[in-house]
Design an enzyme around this catalytic site. Structure first.
Site, PDB file in Angstrom:
ATOM      1  CG  HIS A  79     102.461  -6.622  25.560  1.00  0.00           C
ATOM      2  ND1 HIS A  79     102.021  -5.628  26.392  1.00  0.00           N
ATOM      3  CD2 HIS A  79     101.800  -7.737  25.911  1.00  0.00           C
ATOM      4  CE1 HIS A  79     101.117  -6.129  27.224  1.00  0.00           C
ATOM      5  NE2 HIS A  79     100.960  -7.410  26.953  1.00  0.00           N
ATOM      6  CG  HIS A 119     106.371 -11.414  25.204  1.00  0.00           C
ATOM      7  ND1 HIS A 119     105.872 -10.573  26.185  1.00  0.00           N
ATOM      8  CD2 HIS A 119     105.399 -11.523  24.281  1.00  0.00           C
ATOM      9  CE1 HIS A 119     104.632 -10.214  25.870  1.00  0.00           C
ATOM     10  NE2 HIS A 119     104.310 -10.774  24.726  1.00  0.00           N
TER      11      HIS A 119
HETATM   12  C1  LIG Z   1     101.239 -16.151  20.164  1.00  0.00           C
HETATM   13  C2  LIG Z   1     102.044 -14.890  20.338  1.00  0.00           C
HETATM   14  C3  LIG Z   1     101.460 -13.793  20.969  1.00  0.00           C
HETATM   15  C4  LIG Z   1     102.187 -12.612  21.134  1.00  0.00           C
HETATM   16  N1  LIG Z   1     101.559 -11.500  21.623  1.00  0.00           N
HETATM   17  C5  LIG Z   1     102.177 -10.308  21.569  1.00  0.00           C
HETATM   18  C6  LIG Z   1     101.489  -9.111  21.874  1.00  0.00           C
HETATM   19  O1  LIG Z   1     100.287  -9.103  22.142  1.00  0.00           O
HETATM   20  N2  LIG Z   1     102.185  -7.946  21.811  1.00  0.00           N
HETATM   21  C7  LIG Z   1     103.508  -7.921  21.484  1.00  0.00           C
HETATM   22  O2  LIG Z   1     104.086  -6.841  21.497  1.00  0.00           O
HETATM   23  N3  LIG Z   1     104.186  -9.028  21.179  1.00  0.00           N
HETATM   24  C8  LIG Z   1     103.537 -10.214  21.182  1.00  0.00           C
HETATM   25  N4  LIG Z   1     104.214 -11.344  20.802  1.00  0.00           N
HETATM   26  C9  LIG Z   1     105.659 -11.251  20.494  1.00  0.00           C
HETATM   27  C10 LIG Z   1     105.996 -10.622  19.147  1.00  0.00           C
HETATM   28  O3  LIG Z   1     105.120 -11.056  18.142  1.00  0.00           O
HETATM   29  C11 LIG Z   1     107.458 -10.967  18.823  1.00  0.00           C
HETATM   30  O4  LIG Z   1     108.274 -10.374  19.810  1.00  0.00           O
HETATM   31  C12 LIG Z   1     107.932 -10.507  17.454  1.00  0.00           C
HETATM   32  O5  LIG Z   1     107.118 -11.032  16.430  1.00  0.00           O
HETATM   33  C13 LIG Z   1     109.375 -10.917  17.219  1.00  0.00           C
HETATM   34  O6  LIG Z   1     109.782 -10.477  15.944  1.00  0.00           O
HETATM   35  P1  LIG Z   1     111.050 -11.110  15.186  1.00  0.00           P
HETATM   36  O7  LIG Z   1     111.088 -10.485  13.850  1.00  0.00           O
HETATM   37  O8  LIG Z   1     112.224 -10.992  16.061  1.00  0.00           O
HETATM   38  O9  LIG Z   1     110.748 -12.678  15.077  1.00  0.00           O
HETATM   39  P2  LIG Z   1     109.462 -13.448  14.526  1.00  0.00           P
HETATM   40  O10 LIG Z   1     108.274 -12.583  14.569  1.00  0.00           O
HETATM   41  O11 LIG Z   1     109.428 -14.737  15.258  1.00  0.00           O
HETATM   42  O12 LIG Z   1     109.804 -13.707  12.992  1.00  0.00           O
HETATM   43  C14 LIG Z   1     110.793 -14.608  12.573  1.00  0.00           C
HETATM   44  C15 LIG Z   1     110.424 -15.140  11.200  1.00  0.00           C
HETATM   45  O13 LIG Z   1     111.509 -15.908  10.706  1.00  0.00           O
HETATM   46  C16 LIG Z   1     111.019 -17.105  10.134  1.00  0.00           C
HETATM   47  N5  LIG Z   1     112.070 -18.117  10.274  1.00  0.00           N
HETATM   48  C17 LIG Z   1     112.539 -18.667  11.417  1.00  0.00           C
HETATM   49  N6  LIG Z   1     113.506 -19.563  11.148  1.00  0.00           N
HETATM   50  C18 LIG Z   1     113.659 -19.570   9.822  1.00  0.00           C
HETATM   51  C19 LIG Z   1     114.508 -20.315   8.947  1.00  0.00           C
HETATM   52  N7  LIG Z   1     115.399 -21.195   9.411  1.00  0.00           N
HETATM   53  N8  LIG Z   1     114.396 -20.105   7.601  1.00  0.00           N
HETATM   54  C20 LIG Z   1     113.504 -19.180   7.130  1.00  0.00           C
HETATM   55  N9  LIG Z   1     112.682 -18.471   7.920  1.00  0.00           N
HETATM   56  C21 LIG Z   1     112.766 -18.666   9.252  1.00  0.00           C
HETATM   57  C22 LIG Z   1     109.792 -17.447  10.955  1.00  0.00           C
HETATM   58  O14 LIG Z   1     108.912 -18.302  10.266  1.00  0.00           O
HETATM   59  C23 LIG Z   1     109.204 -16.061  11.220  1.00  0.00           C
HETATM   60  O15 LIG Z   1     108.310 -15.670  10.217  1.00  0.00           O
HETATM   61  C24 LIG Z   1     103.521 -12.544  20.669  1.00  0.00           C
HETATM   62  C25 LIG Z   1     104.112 -13.651  20.035  1.00  0.00           C
HETATM   63  C26 LIG Z   1     103.383 -14.817  19.854  1.00  0.00           C
HETATM   64  C27 LIG Z   1     104.030 -15.974  19.147  1.00  0.00           C
END
Ligand SMILES: Cc1cc2nc3c(=O)[nH]c(=O)nc-3n(C[C@H](O)[C@H](O)[C@H](O)COP(=O)(O)OP(=O)(O)OC[C@H]3O[C@@H](n4cnc5c(N)ncnc54)[C@H](O)[C@@H]3O)c2cc1C
Ligand SMILES: *[C@@H]1O[C@H](CO)[C@@H](O)[C@H](O)[C@H]1NC(C)=O
Ligand SMILES: *[C@@H]1O[C@H](CO)[C@@H](O)[C@H](O)[C@H]1NC(C)=O
Ligand SMILES: *[C@@H]1O[C@H](CO)[C@@H](O)[C@H](O)[C@H]1NC(C)=O
Ligand SMILES: *[C@@H]1O[C@H](CO)[C@@H](O)[C@H](O)[C@H]1NC(C)=O
Ligand SMILES: *[C@@H]1O[C@H](CO)[C@@H](O)[C@H](O)[C@H]1NC(C)=O
Ligand SMILES: *[C@@H]1O[C@H](CO)[C@@H](O)[C@H](O)[C@H]1NC(C)=O
Ligand SMILES: *[C@@H]1O[C@H](CO)[C@@H](O)[C@H](O)[C@H]1NC(C)=O
Ligand SMILES: *[C@@H]1O[C@H](CO)[C@@H](O)[C@H](O)[C@H]1NC(C)=O
Ligand SMILES: *[C@@H]1O[C@H](CO)[C@@H](O)[C@H](O)[C@H]1NC(C)=O
Length: 601
Positions: free
Chosen positions: A561, A523
């Site tokens: 979460h 997280h």
């Molecule tokens: C294994 C795991 C279990 C989790 N379990 C839970 C849960 O049960 N409940 C919950 O609420 N949260 C959970 N989380 C956390 C939650 O999924 C994240 O907080 C959330 O996905 C964050 O969203 P975001 O859009 O900020 O980033 P992310 O979801 O990380 O998305 C970022 C995206 O940008 C892309 N990216 C990164 N760098 C680049 C680049 N340079 N060029 C192009 N693309 C790029 C990545 O590939 C990714 O697809 C978990 C996370 C993980 C990894």
């Protein structure tokens, strides 16, 4: 019909690639919004910003469109997803006796929501109120953001499975529409859920609540982002992507890894990415954008900013990266939820992950149940139940614990959770894992660079349990969890503690056991935070043409979460961006075209 539409889609995406690439070469037309990262934040933004059809959008995602459909869609299989992930590892952490934790992140459309544990929880309302005051964006206060939570989620009942109807659901805090992630009750089938809930209530003085209505403290049997009807994963990929994929004003490029953001003085003007296919990596392509929105997540967003010259001067100079803006706050303020585990033997009647993976009789039954009507353990989140509570002031005697003692009273300090995933290696018997986690930690870590090569993983300094008060809080929480798990009621079905083990009794030994088995909850947040790095308009302070919207912008973590908050925040940001850019976009386009005519490109 199906074949034809996918052929058309293919043609469109090929055309998109060439058109945009050649646009860049001739310095012509701009894309209105270039979004980097197709996780929940990026996809919500792309949907919202493209909805009225007047803006052109390119979304660049480093990972593929999807992966093995069985692993992706079957909720209980999420712990077995090994790819596509960013395989990040923290530096050795001296607070963990030099151990380092793994912090994998989703690397696929949907980002973390395609690979996560699906726990859906918003937590204490006062968190959002404080985000609003820190950022100067009143829209983030709980009473406003609730509207966004409504817009990005809805609740549905699991009709076909009995026994899971006990979790309290406050229906006023879920939206009505079809759009938005579907939240459903966890199907209670492992067999310890009721006893854990009752024991946590009696031992900790709690009651069952819906942690999605602003309540921070209590017991939650697990509301999950799972489709109720067919028990498959509901996530930003299958909720938001289909609607934007068919819009002519949006182009999503997969396997497009962004390595650099280009600046003209203080204005971000272009984005360079590397398209990967198989093992082949094409040469760099650069796109111009009137506005660049970074949604790459809490590890990759600060990394990309630093690679582009935005970050702490010393860090950039160490890697010979020309400094565009010296911003010490980029990459700092890394928070995560650290979790420290215990392991218990499970009675044979409990349907643990071990039972349906290692016991061939149960494996066959589980597959049959899920295939015939999506029932059975495969359609659940492996028995997530959790409770949140405060650590009493007395546990901090003699320490500077203002951080803990002055937190608003709706905020818990510790979250304990139980699951049937056997988290500790080397145990081949049916077992149940429990953990304690600090949800409002005081210590913060940092993200930095290993090198100026975009392909290198960043440096991640976790600094878990980084203050004396953090150590006291996790020690108290871990011992409290052990009391709950060791309670005679639970011992009837969880006979015997495997870890830390009966010989671990003194505080000193318990602390060592914590240090030896601490994990990242995955997280991470806070590395491009609102209020410090960002202004109330989501723009990087002192720079133009660039915003950041994702989990890196949380000033500090929610009390459970985080995925729910990412969806809501991105929805709010999109509305803020539309409001502020209305009218100004014409000017922006004119200005950047002027640059191209003047030969800047
Ligand atoms: C294994 C795991 C279990 C989790 N379990 C839970 C849960 O049960 N409940 C919950 O609420 N949260 C959970 N989380 C956390 C939650 O999924 C994240 O907080 C959330 O996905 C964050 O969203 P975001 O859009 O900020 O980033 P992310 O979801 O990380 O998305 C970022 C995206 O940008 C892309 N990216 C990164 N760098 C680049 C680049 N340079 N060029 C192009 N693309 C790029 C990545 O590939 C990714 O697809 C978990 C996370 C993980 C990894
Ligand atoms: C997808 O994953 C499942 C479950 O692990 C596995 O049985 C199957 O072989 C995989 N399919 C492919 C095409 O790799
Ligand atoms: C991460 O590790 C998995 C499993 O070892 C591997 O399949 C995958 O390719 C790795 N991902 C990256 C981006 O290196
Ligand atoms: C449901 O949530 C709303 C919004 O937070 C709150 O005002 C209301 O009191 C809650 N209802 C119950 C029964 O808890
Ligand atoms: C489950 O149902 C949802 C909603 O109807 C649908 O979008 C999704 O594709 C289904 N999942 C599977 C694996 O069939
Ligand atoms: C991106 O923009 C910068 C700043 O204007 C410029 O120096 C650079 O050449 C551009 N990159 C490409 C490939 O056009
Ligand atoms: C395996 O499953 C069967 C059928 O449910 C059960 O009777 C048996 O006890 C299980 N074996 C173990 C080792 O738990
Ligand atoms: C679902 O399928 C399983 C296995 O085929 C069966 O035992 C069970 O009764 C079915 N449940 C419902 C609600 O149809
Ligand atoms: C675990 O033990 C079972 C027998 O009880 C065996 O079939 C299985 O291969 C073992 N699994 C591992 C990963 O060692
Ligand atoms: C407890 O016993 C285990 C297993 O024998 C051992 O590895 C561990 O070091 C012991 N811990 C303490 C504190 O004695």
């Amino acid at each position: 019909m199906k074949k034809r539409s996918s052929l058309i889609r293919l043609l469109i995406s090929v055309a998109a690639t060439t058109v945009f690439a050649s646009d860049t070469r001739n310095g012509g037309q701009n894309t209105d919004y270039v979004i980097v990262g197709g996780g929940p934040a990026g996809l919500v933004l792309a949907e919202r910003l493209s909805r009225d059809g007047t803006s052109s959008i390119v979304l660049l995602e480093a990972g593929p469109r999807d992966f093995n459909a069985t692993l992706l869609n079957t909720p209980a299989l999420f712990p077995f997803i090994a790819d596509p992930l960013w395989n990040f590892t923290g530096q050795p952490d001296e607070n963990l006796a030099g151990n380092s934790v793994q912090i994998p992140q989703g690397r696929v459309a949907g980002g973390g929501t395609a690979v996560n544990g699906m726990a859906y929880c918003r937590g204490a309302a006062s968190v959002y109120d404080e985000w609003a005051s820190i950022s100067g964006n009143e829209g983030l206060a709980w009473n406003s953001l609730l509207q966004d939570f409504l817009e990005v989620s809805h609740y549905a009942e699991t009709a076909s499975v009995s026994g899971d109807q006990k979790q309290i659901v406050n229906r006023t805090v879920y939206g009505r529409g079809k759009a938005g992630v579907e939240v459903s009750r966890s199907s209670i089938m492992v067999g310890y859920e009721e006893l854990f809930s009752q024991t946590a209530q009696s031992e900790l003085g709690l009651h069952e609540v819906d942690m999605n209505d602003g309540t921070g403290i209590g017991v939650d049997r697990g509301l999950l982002s799972i489709y109720a009807r067919n028990h498959s994963r509901s996530y930003s990929g299958n909720v938001y992507r289909p609607s934007i994929e068919v819009r002519p004003n949006v182009h999503i490029l997969y396997n497009a890894w962004v390595s650099h953001i280009g600046f003209d003085g203080n204005r971000a003007v272009n984005v360079t990415y590397h398209q990967q296919s198989g093992n082949r990596e094409d040469s760099a392509v650069t796109l111009r954008g009137s506005e660049i929105i970074l949604s790459a997540g809490a590890i990759n967003s600060p990394k990309l900013l630093m690679l582009s010259g935005i970050g702490p001067r010393a860090e950039l100079e160490r890697h010979n990266i020309p400094v565009i803006a010296d911003r010490p706050e980029i990459g700092s303020n890394l928070h995560d939820h650290a979790l420290s585990v215990m392991l218990y033997n499970a009675a044979p009647e409990l349907l643990t992950v071990w039972q349906w993976t290692e016991n061939s009789t149960e494996t066959v039954i589980a597959k049959e149940q899920y295939a015939s009507n999506s029932s059975g353990p495969l359609g659940t989140g492996n028995g997530f139940v959790y409770a949140t509570f405060r650590v009493p002031d007395s546990a901090f005697a003699g320490l500077d614990a203002i951080h803990y003692t002055t937190l608003p009273t709706d905020r818990p300090h510790v979250l304990i959770q139980v699951t049937s995933i056997p988290l500790l290696a080397g145990v081949n018997s049916s077992a149940v894992t429990a953990w304690a986690s600090l949800v409002q930690p005081e210590g913060v870590g940092r993200v930095g660079l290993h090198s100026s090569d975009y392909r290198d993983n960043p440096v991640i300094e976790t600094n878990f349990y980084g203050s004396d008060a953090d150590k006291a809080a996790i020690l108290w929480g871990y011992k409290k969890l052990r009391e709950v798990m060791g309670h005679s009621a639970l011992q009837t079905i969880l006979p015997g503690e495997i870890y830390p083990g009966a010989n671990v009794t003194t505080d000193e030994d318990v602390w060592k056991a914590i240090q030896a088995q601490t994990f990242s909850y995955r997280h991470p947040i806070g590395t491009v935070a609102l209020g410090t790095a960002l202004g109330s308009d989501w723009r990087l302070r002192g720079l133009e043409g660039i915003r950041v919207v994702d989990s890196s912008t949380f000033p500090f973590p929610t009390t459970c979460h985080p995925q729910s908050a990412v969806y809501a925040l991105a929805n709010r940001a999109a509305k803020d961006i539309l409001k502020s850019d209305k009218g100004s976009r014409g000017t922006m386009r004119y200005v950047s075209n002027l640059f191209s005519w003047a030969g800047y490109n």
